[in-house]
Design a protein around this motif. Structure first.
Motif, PDB file in Angstrom:
ATOM      1  N   ILE A   1      35.029  31.786  34.516  1.00 61.34           N
ATOM      2  CA  ILE A   1      35.751  31.978  35.779  1.00 61.34           C
ATOM      3  C   ILE A   1      36.736  33.139  35.657  1.00 61.34           C
ATOM      4  O   ILE A   1      36.867  33.970  36.560  1.00 61.34           O
ATOM      5  CB  ILE A   1      36.508  30.681  36.175  1.00 61.34           C
ATOM      6  N   GLY A   2      37.418  33.219  34.515  1.00 61.37           N
ATOM      7  CA  GLY A   2      38.403  34.284  34.309  1.00 61.37           C
ATOM      8  C   GLY A   2      37.763  35.654  34.408  1.00 61.37           C
ATOM      9  O   GLY A   2      38.229  36.530  35.137  1.00 61.37           O
ATOM     10  N   LEU A   3      36.651  35.829  33.705  1.00 59.67           N
ATOM     11  CA  LEU A   3      35.975  37.127  33.740  1.00 59.67           C
ATOM     12  C   LEU A   3      35.384  37.391  35.114  1.00 59.67           C
ATOM     13  O   LEU A   3      35.527  38.481  35.663  1.00 59.67           O
ATOM     14  CB  LEU A   3      34.879  37.189  32.661  1.00 59.67           C
ATOM     15  N   ALA A   4      34.739  36.383  35.685  1.00 61.79           N
ATOM     16  CA  ALA A   4      34.080  36.568  36.979  1.00 61.79           C
ATOM     17  C   ALA A   4      35.088  36.961  38.058  1.00 61.79           C
ATOM     18  O   ALA A   4      34.847  37.897  38.832  1.00 61.79           O
ATOM     19  CB  ALA A   4      33.348  35.291  37.390  1.00 61.79           C
ATOM     20  N   THR A   5      36.237  36.272  38.066  1.00 61.93           N
ATOM     21  CA  THR A   5      37.193  36.582  39.138  1.00 61.93           C
ATOM     22  C   THR A   5      37.804  37.967  38.955  1.00 61.93           C
ATOM     23  O   THR A   5      37.960  38.710  39.921  1.00 61.93           O
ATOM     24  CB  THR A   5      38.317  35.528  39.204  1.00 61.93           C
TER      25      THR A   5
ATOM     26  N   PHE B   1      35.687  44.157  44.579  1.00 62.06           N
ATOM     27  CA  PHE B   1      35.988  43.901  45.992  1.00 62.06           C
ATOM     28  C   PHE B   1      37.488  44.064  46.203  1.00 62.06           C
ATOM     29  O   PHE B   1      37.982  45.166  46.323  1.00 62.06           O
ATOM     30  CB  PHE B   1      35.528  42.506  46.408  1.00 62.06           C
ATOM     31  N   SER B   2      38.177  42.945  46.196  1.00 64.39           N
ATOM     32  CA  SER B   2      39.621  43.004  46.396  1.00 64.39           C
ATOM     33  C   SER B   2      40.228  41.805  45.679  1.00 64.39           C
ATOM     34  O   SER B   2      39.623  40.732  45.644  1.00 64.39           O
ATOM     35  CB  SER B   2      39.913  42.929  47.898  1.00 64.39           C
ATOM     36  N   PRO B   3      41.390  41.999  45.063  1.00 66.43           N
ATOM     37  CA  PRO B   3      42.007  40.911  44.307  1.00 66.43           C
ATOM     38  C   PRO B   3      42.242  39.669  45.169  1.00 66.43           C
ATOM     39  O   PRO B   3      42.335  38.557  44.657  1.00 66.43           O
ATOM     40  CB  PRO B   3      43.350  41.488  43.859  1.00 66.43           C
TER      41      PRO B   3
ATOM     42  N   VAL C   1      38.601  32.864  46.196  1.00 64.93           N
ATOM     43  CA  VAL C   1      37.383  32.601  46.964  1.00 64.93           C
ATOM     44  C   VAL C   1      36.174  32.586  46.034  1.00 64.93           C
ATOM     45  O   VAL C   1      35.324  31.701  46.101  1.00 64.93           O
ATOM     46  CB  VAL C   1      37.191  33.659  48.073  1.00 64.93           C
ATOM     47  N   ILE C   2      36.138  33.568  45.133  1.00 63.31           N
ATOM     48  CA  ILE C   2      35.036  33.621  44.166  1.00 63.31           C
ATOM     49  C   ILE C   2      35.019  32.339  43.321  1.00 63.31           C
ATOM     50  O   ILE C   2      33.984  31.704  43.128  1.00 63.31           O
ATOM     51  CB  ILE C   2      35.187  34.845  43.229  1.00 63.31           C
ATOM     52  N   ALA C   3      36.197  31.967  42.848  1.00 65.49           N
ATOM     53  CA  ALA C   3      36.284  30.759  42.027  1.00 65.49           C
ATOM     54  C   ALA C   3      35.844  29.529  42.820  1.00 65.49           C
ATOM     55  O   ALA C   3      35.139  28.656  42.315  1.00 65.49           O
ATOM     56  CB  ALA C   3      37.718  30.558  41.527  1.00 65.49           C
ATOM     57  N   PHE C   4      36.242  29.515  44.081  1.00 63.70           N
ATOM     58  CA  PHE C   4      35.909  28.369  44.910  1.00 63.70           C
ATOM     59  C   PHE C   4      34.399  28.297  45.158  1.00 63.70           C
ATOM     60  O   PHE C   4      33.812  27.217  45.122  1.00 63.70           O
ATOM     61  CB  PHE C   4      36.663  28.462  46.248  1.00 63.70           C
TER      62      PHE C   4
END
Ligand code: ATP
Ligand code: MG
Lengths: 286, 249
Positions: free
Chosen positions: A244-248, A255-257, A262-265
């Motif tokens: 999750i850390g790397l993906a986010t 995209f945008s911080p 949202v990505i994590a969700f």
């Protein structure tokens, strides 16, 4: 590649936080949604020590101590009494949510709404493997690695760690083997709370500037990392946090911080749909 | 040096015991006694309260009335970790091991109350008794077969050299041959070495074969008790357990 470096820090901090969060859930059956507020409160205690002249690294110990004691007290005086009443499990979740709001906005009422930052220079920059990391970040990475190693050692090789895992798997049988389950649970809150305080403080140090509500959405990352690894699985938590850390962070770079949570969700929803017991969990985890 | 797996037995008894969940009695007016060197069995239909009775003896379920004593000590409503300390080993019907822990770790938790230095010798003694466990020390308990799992569950309680063994349907879900071996070799063996064994068993015939005394539970009460050879001649018992069923649930 620099987002990878930053993602590594995010992942390391998230790993510490998720391991503590997962331990609370596994050993004591509390989904502690107030975790984020304990993190940020710990960070602020550490920050105040720091502005009153204590060096950042010593004040970090203050943050760890705060997380530990506050978590222990939350369990002792709030969660346990509610659990004793044999209400539906959702009750404790709602109580925790309430504690989170009180913890966050109570803090805001005390410290105000402004941003603050530690008196600690990030240190010189180091370049390797195409990543740029500050001295501060390297120290954070080292602390995280050592602490995760320590958690592994405690869980796997100590009497306490085995008692914690036994309590998590089958509290009645643990009790029946002579384990003082109540004491194991208290100790779990002290340890997991220390991890919570540590994560909150290094998160604040790493972000640079922070305020009372900075950790409010952190719970989404915690839940995503925990479910990815399998609820109640400390090793899964480490893996989930790394992912999750790397993906986010990488997605934030593209995209945008703002879309981090949202990505994590989305990852969380995907996990709940396809593998609710996580990658490391077995179907019986719940 | 040899390590004894069990201590000389103690008398486990109840007088007019009633117990249940949420203040509602499931078993009532139970007076039973189990003594050293003997296998005392409890049989009865599903739902008759056998497991509830055992749980009340070992402090898992609340005793509402009456007393439980072991070796002359009153243990009524003592927390179950204290009951374990007094030498009562309890193997539940379900959830009898820690599935995510390895076999070795399960045994170590069984020996939680021992000094660290005593644990390796005791594990060796337990494994000596259940040689099957030897090759699986690092396997997770959740991945054992039914029979292996029961051996581990018993091994866990033997870690503390109990004086009294309380076993809740140790043969459930086991193949008939394995069940027979477990009862005749191990369960009877514990008693022959002087322990007190209190056994709940579905297989009435096998239970009678290894028991010295048997209680029949029906509707939460003792409806019949006696020596196996007398029960075998009792028409009510024969009809209920070796034939049809007229003992109330
Ligand atoms: N935790 C519980 N809460 C409420 N009632 C329960 C609980 N456990 C069991 N009971 C009820 O108590 C009664 C006796 O159950 P118990 O498990 O003691 O029976 P048993 O004789 O062991 O049955 P079996 O042969 O199926 O194991 C049943 O009616 C059961 O529904
Ligand atoms: Mg039963």
């Amino acid at each position: 590649m620099s987002s990878f470096g930053f993602g590594l820090i995010t992942a390391a901090v998230l790993a510490i936080a998720t391991v503590g969060f997962t331990m609370q859930f596994a050993v004591t059956n509390v989904l502690n949604l107030a975790y984020g507020s304990v993190m940020i409160n710990s960070a602020f205690v550490s920050y105040y020590l720091n502005v009153h002249g204590v060096t950042a690294w010593v004040s970090l110990v203050g943050g760890v101590f705060t997380g530990s004691v506050v978590s222990w007290a939350l369990n002792r005086f709030i969660f346990t009494p509610f659990q004793r009443r044999n209400l539906a499990p959702i009750t404790v979740v709602i109580v925790a949510l309430g504690v989170d709001l009180v913890g966050t906005f109570g803090l805001q009422a005390i410290v105000g709404g402004g941003y603050v930052s530690f008196r600690q220079s990030p240190g010189s920059e180091y370049h390797f493997l195409g990543m740029i990391l500050s001295g501060l970040q390297l120290v954070i990475l080292a602390i995280c690695a050592v602490v995760l190693g320590l958690v592994h050692w405690v869980l796997k090789y100590t009497r306490l760690g085995k008692a914690m895992r036994a309590t998590s798997a089958n509290p009645n049988l643990a009790r029946n083997s002579g384990v003082k389950v109540q004491r194991v649970i208290s100790t779990t809150w002290l340890i997991s709370g220390a991890l919570c305080g540590l994560a909150g403080t290094v998160l604040a140090m790493n972000t640079g500037v922070f305020e009372a509500t900075s950790a409010q959405l952190y719970i989404v990352l915690l839940l995503a990392a925990m479910f990815l690894g399998g609820p109640g699985e400390p090793y899964g938590a480490m893996f989930g946090a790394l992912t999750i850390g790397l993906a986010t962070e990488i997605s934030a770079a593209y995209f945008s911080p703002q879309y981090k949570e949202v990505i994590a969700f989305l990852a969380l929803l995907g996990m709940l749909t396809f593998r609710p017991y996580g990658i490391f969990g077995s179907e019986k985890t719940n | 040096m040899s390590v004894e797996l069990s201590q000389p037995g103690l008398v486990l008894s109840t007088t007019a015991l009633s117990a249940g969940y949420d203040g509602r009695a499931i078993v009532s007016d139970i007076s039973i006694e189990a003594s050293p060197g003997k296998v005392i069995s409890i049989v009865g239909p599903n739902g008759s309260g056998k497991s509830t009775l055992l749980k009340a003896l070992v402090g898992v379920v609340r005793v509402l009335d009456g007393t439980v004593s072991v070796g002359g000590n009153d243990i009524t409503n003592l927390p179950s970790e204290e009951v374990a300390k007094l030498g009562v080993g309890y193997v539940p019907q379900i959830d009898d091991v820690f599935p995510p822990l390895t076999v070795k770790e399960n045994l170590e938790i069984g020996g939680y109350l021992l000094r660290r230095s005593e644990i390796p010798d005791r594990i060796a003694a337990v494994v000596d008794r259940f040689p099957r466990l030897k090759e699986m020390m690092s396997r997770k308990a959740g991945k054992l077969s039914g029979g292996e799992r029961k051996m581990l569950a018993m091994g866990r309680v033997l870690m503390l050299s109990p004086s009294v063994l309380v076993l809740d349907e140790p043969t459930a879900n086991l193949a008939p041959m394995v069940a027979t071996q477990l009862l005749e070799e191990y369960v009877r063996g514990f008693a022959d070495q002087g322990s007190t064994v209190l056994l709940v068993e579905q297989r009435a015939k096998s239970a009678l074969r290894i028991s010295d005394w048997t209680y029949v539970l029906g509707g939460g009460r003792v409806v019949l008790d006696g020596a196996p050879k007398d029960l075998q001649e009792n028409p009510l018992f024969v009809e209920s357990f070796l034939g049809g069923s007229s003992i109330p649930k």
